[in-house]
Scaffold this active site. Structure first.
Site, PDB file in Angstrom:
ATOM      1  N   HIS A  12       0.825  -1.204   0.000  1.00 51.93           N
ATOM      2  CA  HIS A  12       0.000   0.000   0.000  1.00 51.93           C
ATOM      3  C   HIS A  12       0.865   1.262   0.000  1.00 51.93           C
ATOM      4  CE1 HIS A  12      -2.927   2.717   2.381  1.00 51.93           C
ATOM      5  NE2 HIS A  12      -3.399   2.631   1.145  1.00 51.93           N
ATOM      6  N   ASP A  41      -0.735   6.402  -5.334  1.00 54.06           N
ATOM      7  CA  ASP A  41      -1.738   7.436  -5.652  1.00 54.06           C
ATOM      8  C   ASP A  41      -1.154   8.465  -6.611  1.00 54.06           C
ATOM      9  OD1 ASP A  41      -3.609   6.472  -3.505  1.00 54.06           O
ATOM     10  OD2 ASP A  41      -1.919   7.050  -2.236  1.00 54.06           O
ATOM     11  N   HIS A  54      -0.727  11.428  -1.898  1.00 55.67           N
ATOM     12  CA  HIS A  54      -2.044  10.979  -1.430  1.00 55.67           C
ATOM     13  C   HIS A  54      -2.995  12.141  -1.184  1.00 55.67           C
ATOM     14  CE1 HIS A  54      -5.085   9.664   1.491  1.00 55.67           C
ATOM     15  NE2 HIS A  54      -4.984   8.488   0.904  1.00 55.67           N
TER      16      HIS A  54
END
Ligand code: G3P
Ligand code: MG
Length: 246
Positions: A12, A41, A54
């Site tokens: 992640h 992201d 992010h």
């Protein structure tokens, strides 16, 4: 069911909590921990260049301040995206998408590109991130999985690059119209907050022909349970804890 080339675990934001999020140092942690895939992201600079971050602002994860959408490439090049986590990461750059693509391809890392538009830039971000992805991975056998919480961004990505696989990201509440939305997006997967998932929901989505991914799972017992239910992939921050599930 669509073919599924991705492994069960996605690191992640690059390296989870082991390195500054959405940086090259994070991707290196994923490689070091033998992960086959990373999630990160992507948003747009003022000029429309794709870069990794992010939040809508720079403050939490860099030494910069203010709105991410207003920063130019030159502004971004001057930033330190590592010191906020630990002194040993000082000088870590805010990476451009092209740099991360080069690194992923060179190290055999598959990617989940989360389109993370700044407010008001959903369609533009969906289009430009999808176009950049198609071009950066033009020669790759396995293309990145595109995802977003923003339906506008995902629709724009679908229009720009229909051949790239898409996943719809959801947070609470569980949407009643999930099947219509996935069908409309011609998506391959639903990416849910892990807390929303029940065995019945996982089975229903899979029975409809879609993969199910869960974020963010940092507990091994919960990861094993989700796997038993038939969940196809997890996003985790705990790269070091999840080795048995690789
Ligand atoms: O794509 C899965 C996960 O990254 C979604 O949440 O806020 O960490 O981008 P967030
Ligand atoms: Mg994300």
């Amino acid at each position: 069911m669509h073919t599924w080339p991705y492994p069960f675990l996605f690191a992640h934001r690059g390296g989870g909590t082991l390195a500054p999020e959405n940086t090259l140092a994070g991707m290196a942690e994923a490689v070091k921990h033998h992960f086959g895939a990373v999630e990160f992201d992507v948003k747009l600079s003022k000029e429309g260049q794709c870069y990794l971050l992010h939040d809508d602002t720079l403050d939490r994860t860099s030494n910069g301040h203010g709105l991410a959408a207003e920063k130019t490439v030159l502004d971004l090049l001057a930033l330190d995206a590592g010191s906020w986590l630990a002194p040993r990461f000082a000088g870590e750059p805010v990476p451009f998408f092209s740099t991360i693509a080069t690194y992923c391809k060179a190290h055999g890392l598959l990617a989940n590109v989360e389109i993370k538009p700044c407010p008001g830039r959903d369609a533009e971000t969906g289009t430009l991130v999808a176009n950049a992805t198609a071009s950066l991975w033009a020669n790759a056998t396995v293309k990145p999985l595109m995802s977003s919480f923003s339906l506008t961004a995902l629709k724009a990505a679908q229009q720009a690059q229909p051949a790239l696989p898409r996943g719809w990201l959801i947070e609470a509440p569980w949407p009643d119209n999930w099947q219509d939305t996935l069908q409309d997006l011609q998506a391959v997967s639903l990416h849910s907050d892990e807390a929303l998932l029940t065995e019945a929901r996982v089975h229903a989505v899979k029975a409809a022909g879609y993969r199910v991914l869960a974020y963010t799972v940092n507990d091994v017992a919960r990861a094993e349970e989700l796997k038993r239910w038939g969940v196809d992939g997890l996003f985790t921050d705990a790269l070091d804890q999840m080795q048995s599930l690789l």
